[in-house]
Scaffold this motif. Structure first.
Motif, short mmCIF file in Angstrom:
data_model
loop_
_atom_site.label_atom_id
_atom_site.label_comp_id
_atom_site.label_asym_id
_atom_site.label_seq_id
_atom_site.Cartn_x
_atom_site.Cartn_y
_atom_site.Cartn_z
N TRP A 239 0.81 -1.22 0.00
CA TRP A 239 0.00 0.00 0.00
C TRP A 239 0.85 1.26 0.00
CZ3 TRP A 239 0.84 3.24 4.12
CH2 TRP A 239 1.51 2.69 5.21
N GLN A 245 -0.12 2.59 -6.26
CA GLN A 245 -1.16 3.56 -5.90
C GLN A 245 -1.74 4.22 -7.15
OE1 GLN A 245 0.67 6.31 -3.14
NE2 GLN A 245 1.10 4.74 -1.62
N PRO A 252 -3.22 -2.83 -7.12
CA PRO A 252 -4.64 -2.46 -7.28
C PRO A 252 -5.26 -3.03 -8.54
CG PRO A 252 -3.39 -0.58 -6.49
CD PRO A 252 -2.39 -1.64 -6.83
N VAL A 286 -8.41 0.67 0.96
CA VAL A 286 -8.69 2.08 0.76
C VAL A 286 -8.21 2.52 -0.63
CG1 VAL A 286 -8.20 4.42 1.57
CG2 VAL A 286 -8.59 2.60 3.22
N VAL A 287 -6.98 2.10 -0.97
CA VAL A 287 -6.40 2.48 -2.26
C VAL A 287 -7.25 1.93 -3.41
CG1 VAL A 287 -4.39 2.21 -3.76
CG2 VAL A 287 -4.07 2.64 -1.32
N ALA A 290 -10.69 3.58 -3.82
CA ALA A 290 -10.62 4.93 -4.38
C ALA A 290 -10.29 4.90 -5.87
CB ALA A 290 -9.59 5.76 -3.63
N PHE A 307 -5.25 6.50 2.04
CA PHE A 307 -4.62 6.55 0.73
C PHE A 307 -3.68 7.77 0.69
CE2 PHE A 307 -5.77 6.59 -4.12
CZ PHE A 307 -4.43 6.44 -4.43
N GLY A 308 -2.44 7.54 0.25
CA GLY A 308 -1.47 8.62 0.17
C GLY A 308 -0.75 8.90 1.46
N ASP A 328 -4.89 11.31 0.07
CA ASP A 328 -5.65 11.58 -1.14
C ASP A 328 -7.06 12.04 -0.80
OD1 ASP A 328 -5.48 10.68 -4.28
OD2 ASP A 328 -7.51 10.60 -3.49
N ASP A 357 -10.76 11.76 4.83
CA ASP A 357 -10.58 11.74 3.38
C ASP A 357 -11.83 11.26 2.67
OD1 ASP A 357 -8.04 12.60 3.84
OD2 ASP A 357 -7.05 10.72 3.33
#
Length: 439
Positions: A239, A245, A252, A286-287, A290, A307-308, A328, A357
């Motif tokens: 991740w 990402q 992903p 989460v990644v 999104a 994320f991020g 993100d 987020d």
């Protein structure tokens, strides 16, 4: 929180070892950097024997101990004659028994190396007696990491299946398992994709979360992708990697591809496809949610990160330790988040950042409910709804909870049986938010 410049410098210096000595040596270097020391000299991965490799793996994992089956497999392999030894395909991490004993206030006899503790399971209590170590009366030996004897998971219901499969695309290949409930007769069903944590695999994660049992009761298909040790030595989903990402690339793309493959081969309601995970798996959920809102309509996160929150290993460790301020802001599908407020592996601030987020582009009303699970765990549940009453998110703060799946079974690793039942609550939430999207 402002990052510690000195720590970040040590971590980045340690990461440079990756190109010199391989991931195991880099892991050991990073662990020492976190402790405040200088990065050790590198040792190539192929120069490490089984015990050292296991210790190195253990430093990077974001869960507390390897599953019992992994230790038993390793002991069985080492006991065979060399010519007949089978390769160890499972996680080789050993728990940090020395560190655990220190936290428990137990002093090791002089001259006894903590490395001697590796491989002592499952006869740890007997080993401690021989070593002259007396455990406090309030401490049961069954609480030692990696020692607990796990009951086997319940057998599959008649007519149900737990199949093995694999998926390949330009981003790579991953195996996965698929649970098909006994009630499946070709009619459209919801699909849940479950991402395990570090050192786990689909079987262990399924046993611990009991998601298959919930799926049997509610009528869901469940896919369990498996991270490979080639992609990450501790079987963590990456991740924190910038390459993982992006839409159409990396892990992903593979995970979304697994969902699409199941949807192509079985009757799946496309409006009821969700993804969930624990720890590294939660962060990856989460990644993926999104990046692929066209595939996944809801996200469940247990003890994960936003994320991020990181773009490389040093920043990942920083986020895990101190909490990420958020990353993100693209929003994403509705989500449900569980996090223990005593989690010492992934800071609880990360759970709040995920919610921040996810709700960034949505005006919401909130309602706070405090309760106590049947197992004794107290929690605070915050429910967020859109202006039209549509459910957008839930945040379950588990009071006194650590880094473990709430309401899980002792048949799997890293579970907290005291509840609440995260699997059942996630399925309830997924059904509620996806039902609103149906025509």
């Amino acid at each position: 929180m402002k990052p510690d410049p000195e720590m970040m410098a040590r971590l980045r210096a340690a990461t440079e070892q990756l190109m010199k000595g391989g991931p195991l040596a880099a892991t050991a270097a990073i662990q020492q950097a976190l402790a405040g020391g200088a990065a050790p000299a590198t040792t190539p991965d192929d120069a490490l024997d089984g015990t050292d490799a296991g210790t190195a793996h253990a430093t990077l994992k974001d869960l507390n101990a390897p599953p019992t089956y992994a230790q038993a497999r390793k002991r069985a392999a080492s006991a065979r004659p060399q010519a007949q030894a089978a390769p160890d395909t499972g996680p080789s991490a050993q728990p940090d028994i020395g560190g655990w004993l220190k936290k428990a206030g137990i002093k090791l006899p002089e001259g006894l190396a903590t490395g001697d503790l590796a491989g002592a399971q499952p006869d740890m209590s007997e080993w401690l007696k021989k070593a002259g170590i007396n455990l406090p009366e309030s401490l049961a030996t069954g609480d030692l990491p990696g020692v607990r004897k796990r009951p086997p998971p319940p057998p599959l219901p008649e007519g149900a299946q737990f199949l093995s499969a694999s998926y390949t695309c330009t981003a790579g290949t991953r195996g996965y398992k698929l649970y098909i409930p006994s009630t499946y007769r070709g009619q459209p069903m919801p699909l849940i994709v479950m991402l395990h944590g570090c050192t786990q695999d689909p079987d262990d994660f399924a046993a611990g979360t009991r998601m298959n049992q919930v799926a049997e009761e509610t009528g869901c298909l469940v896919a369990w992708p498996a991270q490979s040790q080639q992609a990450n030595s501790s079987r963590c989903w990456n991740w924190f990697s910038a390459a993982d990402q992006q839409h159409g690339r990396g892990e992903p793309a593979i995970i979304a591809g697994i969902a699409r493959q199941v949807m192509a081969e079985y009757a799946v309601d496309p409006a009821q496809v969700s993804i969930a995970g624990l720890s590294a798996g939660g962060a990856m959920a989460v990644v993926v949610g999104a990046l692929y809102p066209d595939v996944f309509k809801a996200v469940g996160v247990h003890s994960g990160l936003p994320f991020g929150a990181a773009r490389d290993l040093p920043s990942a460790l920083q986020a895990m330790k101190q909490g990420a301020p958020g990353g993100d802001k693209r929003g994403g599908p509705p989500l449900i988040v569980f996090h223990g407020d005593k989690d010492g592996t992934v800071h609880p601030k990360n759970g709040a950042a995920i919610l921040q987020d996810g709700l960034h582009r949505h005006g919401t009303d909130s309602e706070v409910v405090r309760g106590k699970a049947t197992g004794g765990r107290r929690y605070t549940r915050t429910v967020y709804q859109g202006g039209d009453g549509t459910p957008r998110a839930e945040h379950w703060e588990l009071h006194g909870g650590g880094h473990a799946w709430a309401g899980g079974s002792a048949s799997g690793s890293y579970t907290d049986p005291t509840g609440p039942d995260a699997s059942r609550e996630m399925v309830r939430f997924f059904a509620a938010v996806t039902a609103k999207r149906q025509p």
